[in-house]
Design a protein around this motif. Structure first.
Motif, PDB file in Angstrom:
ATOM      1  N   PHE A 403       0.843  -1.201   0.000  1.00 36.00           N
ATOM      2  CA  PHE A 403       0.000   0.000   0.000  1.00 36.00           C
ATOM      3  C   PHE A 403       0.881   1.254   0.000  1.00 36.00           C
ATOM      4  CE2 PHE A 403      -1.634   3.448   2.675  1.00 36.00           C
ATOM      5  CZ  PHE A 403      -2.637   3.914   1.832  1.00 36.00           C
ATOM      6  N   LEU A 404       2.025   1.163   0.693  1.00 34.18           N
ATOM      7  CA  LEU A 404       2.912   2.332   0.783  1.00 34.18           C
ATOM      8  C   LEU A 404       3.782   2.491  -0.465  1.00 34.18           C
ATOM      9  CD1 LEU A 404       3.935   1.925   4.524  1.00 34.18           C
ATOM     10  CD2 LEU A 404       2.363   3.612   3.558  1.00 34.18           C
ATOM     11  N   GLY A 405       3.582   1.611  -1.433  1.00 33.86           N
ATOM     12  CA  GLY A 405       4.296   1.757  -2.704  1.00 33.86           C
ATOM     13  C   GLY A 405       5.549   0.903  -2.793  1.00 33.86           C
ATOM     14  N   PHE A 406       5.845   0.122  -1.753  1.00 34.78           N
ATOM     15  CA  PHE A 406       7.038  -0.719  -1.794  1.00 34.78           C
ATOM     16  C   PHE A 406       6.764  -1.948  -2.658  1.00 34.78           C
ATOM     17  CE2 PHE A 406       9.882  -4.029  -0.351  1.00 34.78           C
ATOM     18  CZ  PHE A 406      11.092  -3.367  -0.307  1.00 34.78           C
ATOM     19  N   ARG A 407       7.770  -2.365  -3.430  1.00 36.90           N
ATOM     20  CA  ARG A 407       7.605  -3.557  -4.270  1.00 36.90           C
ATOM     21  C   ARG A 407       8.764  -4.527  -4.061  1.00 36.90           C
ATOM     22  NH1 ARG A 407       3.412  -1.892  -4.198  1.00 36.90           N
ATOM     23  NH2 ARG A 407       2.026  -1.098  -5.814  1.00 36.90           N
ATOM     24  N   TRP A 408       8.441  -5.802  -3.964  1.00 40.89           N
ATOM     25  CA  TRP A 408       9.482  -6.843  -3.910  1.00 40.89           C
ATOM     26  C   TRP A 408       9.907  -7.147  -5.344  1.00 40.89           C
ATOM     27  CZ3 TRP A 408       6.320  -6.032   0.038  1.00 40.89           C
ATOM     28  CH2 TRP A 408       6.761  -6.307   1.324  1.00 40.89           C
ATOM     29  N   SER A 409      11.205  -7.430  -5.548  1.00 40.96           N
ATOM     30  CA  SER A 409      11.638  -7.637  -6.934  1.00 40.96           C
ATOM     31  C   SER A 409      11.131  -8.960  -7.500  1.00 40.96           C
ATOM     32  CB  SER A 409      13.157  -7.533  -7.059  1.00 40.96           C
ATOM     33  OG  SER A 409      13.776  -8.311  -6.078  1.00 40.96           O
ATOM     34  N   SER A 410      10.926  -9.967  -6.620  1.00 46.22           N
ATOM     35  CA  SER A 410      10.407 -11.236  -7.131  1.00 46.22           C
ATOM     36  C   SER A 410       8.885 -11.246  -6.979  1.00 46.22           C
ATOM     37  CB  SER A 410      11.026 -12.392  -6.344  1.00 46.22           C
ATOM     38  OG  SER A 410      10.371 -13.580  -6.671  1.00 46.22           O
ATOM     39  N   LYS A 411       8.213 -11.594  -8.074  1.00 49.08           N
ATOM     40  CA  LYS A 411       6.745 -11.572  -8.080  1.00 49.08           C
ATOM     41  C   LYS A 411       6.168 -12.552  -7.054  1.00 49.08           C
ATOM     42  CE  LYS A 411       4.761 -12.811 -12.020  1.00 49.08           C
ATOM     43  NZ  LYS A 411       3.932 -13.925 -11.757  1.00 49.08           N
ATOM     44  N   ASP A 412       6.872 -13.689  -6.894  1.00 50.47           N
ATOM     45  CA  ASP A 412       6.336 -14.716  -5.999  1.00 50.47           C
ATOM     46  C   ASP A 412       6.949 -14.654  -4.595  1.00 50.47           C
ATOM     47  OD1 ASP A 412       8.767 -15.425  -6.913  1.00 50.47           O
ATOM     48  OD2 ASP A 412       8.249 -17.462  -7.529  1.00 50.47           O
ATOM     49  N   ALA A 413       7.548 -13.498  -4.238  1.00 45.02           N
ATOM     50  CA  ALA A 413       8.201 -13.397  -2.927  1.00 45.02           C
ATOM     51  C   ALA A 413       7.196 -13.592  -1.796  1.00 45.02           C
ATOM     52  CB  ALA A 413       8.865 -12.033  -2.787  1.00 45.02           C
ATOM     53  N   SER A 414       7.522 -14.491  -0.888  1.00 46.61           N
ATOM     54  CA  SER A 414       6.691 -14.698   0.305  1.00 46.61           C
ATOM     55  C   SER A 414       7.488 -15.561   1.265  1.00 46.61           C
ATOM     56  CB  SER A 414       5.383 -15.418  -0.048  1.00 46.61           C
ATOM     57  OG  SER A 414       5.657 -16.749  -0.401  1.00 46.61           O
ATOM     58  N   GLY A 415       7.061 -15.595   2.518  1.00 46.16           N
ATOM     59  CA  GLY A 415       7.759 -16.408   3.509  1.00 46.16           C
ATOM     60  C   GLY A 415       7.780 -17.870   3.088  1.00 46.16           C
ATOM     61  N   SER A 416       6.630 -18.359   2.585  1.00 45.22           N
ATOM     62  CA  SER A 416       6.592 -19.778   2.224  1.00 45.22           C
ATOM     63  C   SER A 416       7.451 -20.046   0.989  1.00 45.22           C
ATOM     64  CB  SER A 416       5.164 -20.255   2.016  1.00 45.22           C
ATOM     65  OG  SER A 416       4.401 -19.297   1.381  1.00 45.22           O
ATOM     66  N   GLN A 417       7.507 -19.062   0.076  1.00 44.27           N
ATOM     67  CA  GLN A 417       8.345 -19.246  -1.107  1.00 44.27           C
ATOM     68  C   GLN A 417       9.820 -19.335  -0.696  1.00 44.27           C
ATOM     69  OE1 GLN A 417       7.117 -19.695  -4.264  1.00 44.27           O
ATOM     70  NE2 GLN A 417       9.234 -20.145  -4.837  1.00 44.27           N
ATOM     71  N   SER A 418      10.206 -18.551   0.330  1.00 44.20           N
ATOM     72  CA  SER A 418      11.611 -18.593   0.743  1.00 44.20           C
ATOM     73  C   SER A 418      11.949 -19.959   1.356  1.00 44.20           C
ATOM     74  CB  SER A 418      11.950 -17.432   1.681  1.00 44.20           C
ATOM     75  OG  SER A 418      11.682 -17.769   2.994  1.00 44.20           O
ATOM     76  N   LEU A 419      10.951 -20.594   1.994  1.00 41.23           N
ATOM     77  CA  LEU A 419      11.172 -21.959   2.510  1.00 41.23           C
ATOM     78  C   LEU A 419      11.460 -22.918   1.356  1.00 41.23           C
ATOM     79  CD1 LEU A 419       8.263 -22.409   5.094  1.00 41.23           C
ATOM     80  CD2 LEU A 419      10.642 -21.934   5.550  1.00 41.23           C
ATOM     81  N   LEU A 420      10.698 -22.699   0.294  1.00 44.15           N
ATOM     82  CA  LEU A 420      10.860 -23.544  -0.888  1.00 44.15           C
ATOM     83  C   LEU A 420      12.251 -23.340  -1.491  1.00 44.15           C
ATOM     84  CD1 LEU A 420       8.776 -25.367  -2.256  1.00 44.15           C
ATOM     85  CD2 LEU A 420       8.348 -23.545  -3.872  1.00 44.15           C
ATOM     86  N   TRP A 421      12.676 -22.062  -1.563  1.00 42.84           N
ATOM     87  CA  TRP A 421      14.005 -21.767  -2.110  1.00 42.84           C
ATOM     88  C   TRP A 421      15.089 -22.437  -1.267  1.00 42.84           C
ATOM     89  CZ3 TRP A 421      12.453 -15.944  -2.513  1.00 42.84           C
ATOM     90  CH2 TRP A 421      11.762 -15.738  -3.705  1.00 42.84           C
ATOM     91  N   TYR A 422      14.896 -22.425   0.073  1.00 38.73           N
ATOM     92  CA  TYR A 422      15.920 -23.036   0.926  1.00 38.73           C
ATOM     93  C   TYR A 422      15.972 -24.550   0.699  1.00 38.73           C
ATOM     94  CZ  TYR A 422      18.997 -23.697   4.963  1.00 38.73           C
ATOM     95  OH  TYR A 422      20.069 -24.011   5.766  1.00 38.73           O
TER      96      TYR A 422
END
Ligand code: SF4
Length: 460
Positions: A403-422
């Motif tokens: 809402f504040l205009g911040f954007r993550w560079s990866s479209k699928d960025a999320s806590g659960s996605q980072s678990l998958l990456w690990y």
């Protein structure tokens, strides 16, 4: 009435509307499971395979219809098979397929023995969504055996087996069962946006319905019960909620002025698309450190594999490339604070604090440094809730920062996605997965900056 299956109990515990949509929804409106959930489901299947490989059992042939498989299951039961894998039990239009039926000594319609159901789950405790399914199997067995087994078993993710008494869960089961029967008979379950929507395949559909209806559940954290009560007093949608008479409604038992004020402001904020300041927050004027950890569950253990911080625009991190390096990363993290006396250590939610406490208990370290870290933590989520109403449906860092205009560079960025990456990093040793985690973790810290600065700017 639609045929009821054990999965409906699992669904009902998460959200009754899930059951309604299972029976009557348009399946083309469902979205695919996220990569993370697909991975979790695969892990569940692998775990089940690992366990069943240790046993000899009878199993209905896979090509059979439910009716034929139920007949074959009954034959196995009459033949006193010790263990039956994926038995099919049918009673009218109720269908249950537990992971196992296990033979037990005791009189039943079958003879001097009966069967007890057992399910294999990756969870670590007797969750309601598991016990309700097992009660359903016990209920279905009554027809065949002349009584419901008084116990059922859960084989949990840590390898332990729990044997639980059916009667301890039966009242709850009976209540849910009767509600599921109503839904299967056509009773409509309204949309209710809540935490369970995040991982639900009906998410897009339900959000579009809720937005079209201006639904009260779009107000963050409002319960079904409170929505029902508000409706009784003519507050039917967000527009009504934005105009509620707090003094009038606060006379109603169960409605507090604080909650009413929050709902009213939240509704106004959602309608206007603007945030609302509630109060200022006195951030201590010392060095700001924005902190976020990444952790994962490996078998029975929670492992923190990354301590990431942004300090003076620099990203600093301590990483356990392998779970066995967790202790080393923890010590380096503590060491980093050796000479730091005054600082604000920002986090978003109470998760970091509880993980730091667990790590201190697990590995120890300099108590003075640890205490200093803990006492300088500032939970931005608590600060947000005290100071600001945001026009969002959830107060996660993702929704607020977006809402504040911040954007993550990866479209699928999320806590659960980072678990998958690990887990992909551990399986492949390909650094690209680690780099994605580091990028994601850094951006979570940067998102905290966006939130903190917004609140700080409101102070003036
Ligand atoms: S999206 Fe939410 S409201 Fe809709 S079925 Fe799923 S959990 Fe229920």
């Amino acid at each position: 009435m639609k045929p009821i299956r054990a999965t409906n109990f699992y669904g009902f515990v998460k959200c009754p509307r899930k059951v309604y949509l299972y029976f009557f929804g348009d399946p083309t409106k469902k979205i695919p499971y996220s990569e993370f959930l697909q991975q979790k489901m695969k892990e569940g299947r692998d775990y089940e395979r690992e366990i069943i490989s240790k046993f000899r059992f009878a199993q209905p042939e896979e090509a059979l219809s439910y009716k034929e498989a139920a007949e074959q299951t009954l034959k196995f039961m009459k033949n006193k098979e010790k263990l039956i894998y994926q038995p099919v039990i049918i009673q009218d239009n109720l269908i249950g397929i537990p992971d196992f039926l296990e033979i037990k000594k005791g009189k039943s319609k079958l003879g001097n023995y009966y069967y007890q159901p057992m399910d294999i789950k990756t969870g670590l405790s007797a969750k309601k969504k598991y016990t309700m399914q097992l009660c359903f199997y016990c209920y279905l067995l009554e027809d065949i055996q002349g009584f419901s087994p008084d116990k059922f078993k859960l084989w949990l993710g840590d390898g332990s087996i729990m044997e639980l008494k059916t009667q301890d869960y039966f009242n709850k089961f009976a209540d849910i069962f009767s509600k599921i029967k109503d839904i299967a008979g056509g009773k409509k379950e309204q949309v209710h946006i809540c935490g369970a929507c995040k991982d639900c395949q009906w998410k897009d559909f339900c959000f579009s319905v809720a937005e079209k209806e201006d639904h009260l559940s779009l107000i963050f954290n409002i319960s079904r019960n409170n929505i029902r009560k508000l409706k009784d007093f003519g507050v039917k949608n967000l527009k009504d909620a934005a105009k509620i008479n707090i003094d009038e409604l606060s006379k109603v038992k169960g409605f507090g002025k604080t909650s009413l004020k929050r709902w009213k402001l939240q509704a106004r904020s959602l309608i206007s698309g603007k945030s609302v300041k509630l109060s200022s927050y006195p951030f201590p004027d010392v060095q700001d450190i924005y902190f976020d950890i990444e952790d994962t569950q490996i078998k029975n253990n929670k492992i923190v594999y990354l301590f990431g911080m942004v300090i003076d625009k620099e990203y600093k991190y301590f990483l356990a490339e392998k779970p066995s390096e967790e202790k080393k990363a923890w010590k380096s993290f503590l060491d980093f604070f050796k000479d730091k006396k005054q600082f604000n250590l920002y986090v978003y939610s109470g998760h970091e604090k509880s993980m730091l406490k667990k790590l201190f208990k697990k590995y120890g370290g300099d108590k003075k440094i640890f205490d200093r870290i803990i006492s300088n933590l500032i939970d931005l989520l608590s600060v947000v809730k005290k100071t600001t109403i945001f026009p969002v449906y959830s107060y996660s860092i993702k929704d607020i920062a977006k809402f504040l205009g911040f954007r993550w560079s990866s479209k699928d960025a999320s806590g659960s996605q980072s678990l998958l990456w690990y887990s992909e990093w551990m399986a492949t040793n390909d650094k690209k997965h680690l780099n994605k985690i580091l990028e994601y973790n850094k951006e979570d810290c940067l998102a905290e900056i966006a939130v903190k600065e917004h609140i700080e700017n409101q102070n003036y």
